[in-house]
Design a protein around this motif. Sequence first.
Motif, PDB file in Angstrom:
ATOM      1  N   LEU A 274       0.854  -1.180   0.000  1.00  0.00           N
ATOM      2  CA  LEU A 274       0.000   0.000   0.000  1.00  0.00           C
ATOM      3  C   LEU A 274       0.893   1.233   0.000  1.00  0.00           C
ATOM      4  O   LEU A 274       1.722   1.404   0.906  1.00  0.00           O
ATOM      5  CB  LEU A 274      -0.931   0.013   1.210  1.00  0.00           C
ATOM      6  CG  LEU A 274      -1.791   1.274   1.353  1.00  0.00           C
ATOM      7  CD1 LEU A 274      -2.806   1.359   0.218  1.00  0.00           C
ATOM      8  CD2 LEU A 274      -2.510   1.300   2.699  1.00  0.00           C
ATOM      9  N   PHE A 275       0.726   2.068  -1.000  1.00  0.00           N
ATOM     10  CA  PHE A 275       1.437   3.338  -1.064  1.00  0.00           C
ATOM     11  C   PHE A 275       0.525   4.405  -0.476  1.00  0.00           C
ATOM     12  O   PHE A 275      -0.511   4.741  -1.059  1.00  0.00           O
ATOM     13  CB  PHE A 275       1.807   3.670  -2.510  1.00  0.00           C
ATOM     14  CG  PHE A 275       2.889   2.810  -3.078  1.00  0.00           C
ATOM     15  CD1 PHE A 275       4.191   3.270  -3.151  1.00  0.00           C
ATOM     16  CD2 PHE A 275       2.617   1.533  -3.526  1.00  0.00           C
ATOM     17  CE1 PHE A 275       5.207   2.473  -3.672  1.00  0.00           C
ATOM     18  CE2 PHE A 275       3.610   0.723  -4.047  1.00  0.00           C
ATOM     19  CZ  PHE A 275       4.917   1.196  -4.121  1.00  0.00           C
ATOM     20  N   GLY A 276       0.892   4.919   0.709  1.00  0.00           N
ATOM     21  CA  GLY A 276       0.065   5.891   1.419  1.00  0.00           C
ATOM     22  C   GLY A 276       0.761   7.217   1.593  1.00  0.00           C
ATOM     23  O   GLY A 276       1.973   7.353   1.396  1.00  0.00           O
ATOM     24  N   GLN A 277      -0.002   8.232   2.003  1.00  0.00           N
ATOM     25  CA  GLN A 277       0.501   9.587   2.150  1.00  0.00           C
ATOM     26  C   GLN A 277       0.648  10.001   3.598  1.00  0.00           C
ATOM     27  O   GLN A 277       0.903  11.170   3.881  1.00  0.00           O
ATOM     28  CB  GLN A 277      -0.448  10.552   1.421  1.00  0.00           C
ATOM     29  CG  GLN A 277      -0.529  10.293  -0.082  1.00  0.00           C
ATOM     30  CD  GLN A 277      -1.589  11.134  -0.757  1.00  0.00           C
ATOM     31  OE1 GLN A 277      -2.590  11.491  -0.141  1.00  0.00           O
ATOM     32  NE2 GLN A 277      -1.380  11.450  -2.029  1.00  0.00           N
ATOM     33  N   THR A 278       0.485   9.071   4.545  1.00  0.00           N
ATOM     34  CA  THR A 278       0.664   9.364   5.969  1.00  0.00           C
ATOM     35  C   THR A 278       1.797   8.509   6.530  1.00  0.00           C
ATOM     36  O   THR A 278       1.972   7.364   6.109  1.00  0.00           O
ATOM     37  CB  THR A 278      -0.628   9.078   6.755  1.00  0.00           C
ATOM     38  OG1 THR A 278      -0.996   7.698   6.560  1.00  0.00           O
ATOM     39  CG2 THR A 278      -1.762   9.970   6.270  1.00  0.00           C
ATOM     40  N   GLY A 304       5.962   9.956   1.267  1.00  0.00           N
ATOM     41  CA  GLY A 304       6.687  11.165   1.612  1.00  0.00           C
ATOM     42  C   GLY A 304       8.121  10.906   2.040  1.00  0.00           C
ATOM     43  O   GLY A 304       8.872  11.866   2.333  1.00  0.00           O
ATOM     44  N   LEU A 305       8.529   9.642   2.112  1.00  0.00           N
ATOM     45  CA  LEU A 305       9.890   9.296   2.537  1.00  0.00           C
ATOM     46  C   LEU A 305      10.858   9.489   1.382  1.00  0.00           C
ATOM     47  O   LEU A 305      10.538   9.217   0.225  1.00  0.00           O
ATOM     48  CB  LEU A 305       9.915   7.845   3.023  1.00  0.00           C
ATOM     49  CG  LEU A 305      11.098   7.407   3.872  1.00  0.00           C
ATOM     50  CD1 LEU A 305      11.131   8.165   5.185  1.00  0.00           C
ATOM     51  CD2 LEU A 305      11.016   5.902   4.140  1.00  0.00           C
ATOM     52  N   THR A 312       8.124   4.185  -6.887  1.00  0.00           N
ATOM     53  CA  THR A 312       6.947   4.722  -7.578  1.00  0.00           C
ATOM     54  C   THR A 312       7.174   4.810  -9.084  1.00  0.00           C
ATOM     55  O   THR A 312       6.249   4.594  -9.882  1.00  0.00           O
ATOM     56  CB  THR A 312       6.604   6.106  -7.003  1.00  0.00           C
ATOM     57  OG1 THR A 312       7.748   6.969  -7.133  1.00  0.00           O
ATOM     58  CG2 THR A 312       6.210   5.997  -5.539  1.00  0.00           C
ATOM     59  N   ARG A 313       8.395   5.116  -9.472  1.00  0.00           N
ATOM     60  CA  ARG A 313       8.694   5.202 -10.902  1.00  0.00           C
ATOM     61  C   ARG A 313       8.736   3.808 -11.536  1.00  0.00           C
ATOM     62  O   ARG A 313       8.266   3.596 -12.658  1.00  0.00           O
ATOM     63  CB  ARG A 313      10.021   5.939 -11.099  1.00  0.00           C
ATOM     64  CG  ARG A 313      10.387   6.183 -12.557  1.00  0.00           C
ATOM     65  CD  ARG A 313      11.556   7.140 -12.684  1.00  0.00           C
ATOM     66  NE  ARG A 313      12.705   6.716 -11.906  1.00  0.00           N
ATOM     67  CZ  ARG A 313      13.094   7.290 -10.756  1.00  0.00           C
ATOM     68  NH1 ARG A 313      12.401   8.317 -10.261  1.00  0.00           N
ATOM     69  NH2 ARG A 313      14.147   6.864 -10.104  1.00  0.00           N
ATOM     70  N   GLN A 314       9.301   2.837 -10.800  1.00  0.00           N
ATOM     71  CA  GLN A 314       9.409   1.481 -11.336  1.00  0.00           C
ATOM     72  C   GLN A 314       8.047   0.840 -11.531  1.00  0.00           C
ATOM     73  O   GLN A 314       7.812   0.139 -12.522  1.00  0.00           O
ATOM     74  CB  GLN A 314      10.274   0.619 -10.412  1.00  0.00           C
ATOM     75  CG  GLN A 314      10.441  -0.823 -10.875  1.00  0.00           C
ATOM     76  CD  GLN A 314      11.299  -1.629  -9.908  1.00  0.00           C
ATOM     77  OE1 GLN A 314      11.878  -1.071  -8.967  1.00  0.00           O
ATOM     78  NE2 GLN A 314      11.402  -2.923 -10.149  1.00  0.00           N
ATOM     79  N   VAL A 319       1.706   9.434  -7.162  1.00  0.00           N
ATOM     80  CA  VAL A 319       2.014   9.815  -5.782  1.00  0.00           C
ATOM     81  C   VAL A 319       0.930  10.681  -5.173  1.00  0.00           C
ATOM     82  O   VAL A 319       0.997  10.999  -3.976  1.00  0.00           O
ATOM     83  CB  VAL A 319       3.367  10.558  -5.720  1.00  0.00           C
ATOM     84  CG1 VAL A 319       4.496   9.649  -6.159  1.00  0.00           C
ATOM     85  CG2 VAL A 319       3.331  11.816  -6.583  1.00  0.00           C
ATOM     86  N   TYR A 320      -0.090  11.066  -5.918  1.00  0.00           N
ATOM     87  CA  TYR A 320      -1.123  11.959  -5.398  1.00  0.00           C
ATOM     88  C   TYR A 320      -2.363  11.199  -4.926  1.00  0.00           C
ATOM     89  O   TYR A 320      -3.348  11.819  -4.519  1.00  0.00           O
ATOM     90  CB  TYR A 320      -1.526  12.969  -6.471  1.00  0.00           C
ATOM     91  CG  TYR A 320      -0.389  13.868  -6.879  1.00  0.00           C
ATOM     92  CD1 TYR A 320       0.033  14.916  -6.067  1.00  0.00           C
ATOM     93  CD2 TYR A 320       0.284  13.649  -8.083  1.00  0.00           C
ATOM     94  CE1 TYR A 320       1.091  15.728  -6.438  1.00  0.00           C
ATOM     95  CE2 TYR A 320       1.345  14.468  -8.463  1.00  0.00           C
ATOM     96  CZ  TYR A 320       1.747  15.502  -7.638  1.00  0.00           C
ATOM     97  OH  TYR A 320       2.789  16.307  -7.997  1.00  0.00           O
ATOM     98  N   ALA A 321      -2.350   9.897  -4.982  1.00  0.00           N
ATOM     99  CA  ALA A 321      -3.493   9.103  -4.529  1.00  0.00           C
ATOM    100  C   ALA A 321      -2.983   7.774  -3.982  1.00  0.00           C
ATOM    101  O   ALA A 321      -2.004   7.219  -4.490  1.00  0.00           O
ATOM    102  CB  ALA A 321      -4.487   8.862  -5.667  1.00  0.00           C
TER     103      ALA A 321
END
Length: 772
Positions: A274-278, A304-305, A312-314, A319-321
Amino acid sequence: MEVKKLSVSWQFWIVLFLTLQGLSALDFDPYRVLGVSRTASQADIKKAYKKLAREWHPDKNKDPGAEDKFIQISKAYEILSNEEKRTNYDHYGDAGESQGYQKQQREYRFRHFHENFYFDESFFHFPFNSERRDSIDEKYLLHFSHYVNEVVPDSFKKPYLIKITSDWCFSCIHIEPVWKEVVQELEGLGVGIGVVHAGYERRLAHHLGAHSTPSILGIINGKISFFHNAVVHENLRQFVESLLPGNLVEKVTNKNYVRFLSGWQQENKPHALLFGQTPAVPLLYKLTAFAYKDYVSFGYVYMGLRGVEEMTRQYNVNVYAPAMLIFKEHISKPADVIQARGLKKQVIEDFITQNKYLLAARLTSQRLFHELCPVKRSHRQRKYCVVLLTTETSKLSKPFEAFLSFALANTQDTVRFVHVYSSRQQEFASTLLPDSEAFQGKSGVSILERRNTAGRVVFKTLEDPWTGSESDKFILLGYLDQLRKDPAFLSSEAVLPDLTDELAPVFFLRWLYSVSDSLSDWWESLLHSNWREMMPLLSLIFSALFILFGTVIVQAFSDSSEEGEAQPPDKEEAPEKPAKTEPAFTKENSSKIPKKGFVEVTELTDVTYTSNLVRLRPGHMNVVLILSNSTKTSLLQKFALEVYTFTGSSSLHFSFLSLDKHREWLEYLLEFAQDAAPIPNQYDKHFMERDYTGYVLALNGHKKYFCLFKPLKTVDEEAIGSCDPDSSRGKPPCGLGPKPLKGKLSKLSLWMERLLEGSLQRFYIPSWPELD
């Protein structure tokens, strides 16, 4: 005039209403409700309550007034079962708990009465009435059978938050707004909610360990944990989060994501990212990980790390959701992806359910075999399993990679691809593979269909070993095409043995986990238990411990007193009789009253050596005086005078050792004493001339150590030091008189006191030498 009459009529109605309310409150008599006298015991009150509760329970009594009657019975029992409330009612006619609330309600209604020209419906209702019970609680009410049969098994998939409430509970009303808010949020995340009414479900409340209302507790994996903080939204949310295991979700970065995704082969599970923003893992994701912990391994990436851009690129992640990726056998490309700004619980669960298994999962247990290869229910629900029986390797073998690529290209609803390690499931593999030598150490592929849960299957095995070549793939594809046309193509039949659970922990680990869980449960119950109910058990435990330790202490004192009163054991007859001397009894040596009027001193010989030293009882010491034949009489008299005051101790024994007979034994002992005496050299011509008369040894036979007393040389001794016992050598003869000999032991009594204090230096030896 009309306004004045109207005002008077309203005042009349106010007085009348308050009077009726007061009379109704006074009309409630708990003794009359339960049908007991004012002198009834607690046992009679409890018996009457049980009888009336069974009779008027709303689930059993269909009378319209049964519910109100049951509430009155519960309230009466609540008052009379509590001694403080019962005393208040007997003295003041009120239990004392609702007096302030009722006064506040009356003041509020009287103050605002003239501002309202109508009667609100709630004006006539107590907030504790069951008709006013909130619908949110009615929805989650639990019964004992429902809790045991549904909630406890379901707690292994999701945690439960349960509230214990009752009628006439002011605190329950105070926490109601917070409870509603928390329930609305947590239920949407997947947390189970329950409410137990302690008045109706006393058995369940007692089973949960709730002794007061309101109580809030959590249940996970069948274990109960109580909430002990302030009832606020954030505390309840943290409490639910603390129930979950800490290792559910692994924090993944650009440094460890390859290792995390490569664990599919060892764990035999897909891996979800899970890619999260928190920075913190969302509670929804933790709850999902707990629900599917047996099927999928979960990781969390904080976008954000620093350094996450590579991942994310691979994997082409926005990154906005938030985004969720499922990886199976190939870690370079996700098997499935879902991305949305608001990932809901149902969306995530559907996504995980569709990707619970690997493309070619390994059969590691019988449960997994049932799930991947279910039993045929009907002709339209046929499920076939293509099984690769291969050897275990650390890296992916060529046959397995070819089988995996074939499974990826031929994914169908009716066919499932699995593989088995032949070395771990030998009976299973030998049943499906032929006995020919062509399959020894090689892989094979079988197509099977389960017919019943007892293990009966029909199958067809490829005639040649599976090497992963294109011809093997073509043959397998032909078998599957024939199977679609003719289900009777599976001509062989067998009964498969149950699979061994490869991932189950060993017995010692299972035992260790169970002990750890038991200890944690015991500690939790000890910290947060009802001490009033535990007092009888604690009293019993402390009484048993007191009796046990009291018996041990009394026995110890009695044993020591018996040893003190017991006579010393009879010694074997020695060559020389014990020397008995009756010294002068002065004030100085009468501080300790001896048991006898003489000092018993036994000679230490090879006959008495074992009993007086080697096998001496623990705590006992033998004080040995070193003397020669010429100094025996004078030294024994002085020795008896010095040690006479210490003969009252039963742990001290007194002996003497002849230097003429046992010089070598003494020389060996003194080698272990630091600076006790110069170590003799056997080539020294004065080897046999060293004078050890007057030395005293305190020997502890059990612990193998001794303390040494060295006599101080007097002026007379130094003058005589150059003499020769043998006058034939040219030196003057030794003329030691009795006075210098007795002066050697002048400090012995002080040394004995230090011996009893334990302040003397101890010299340890490995073992006692033989006394020849």
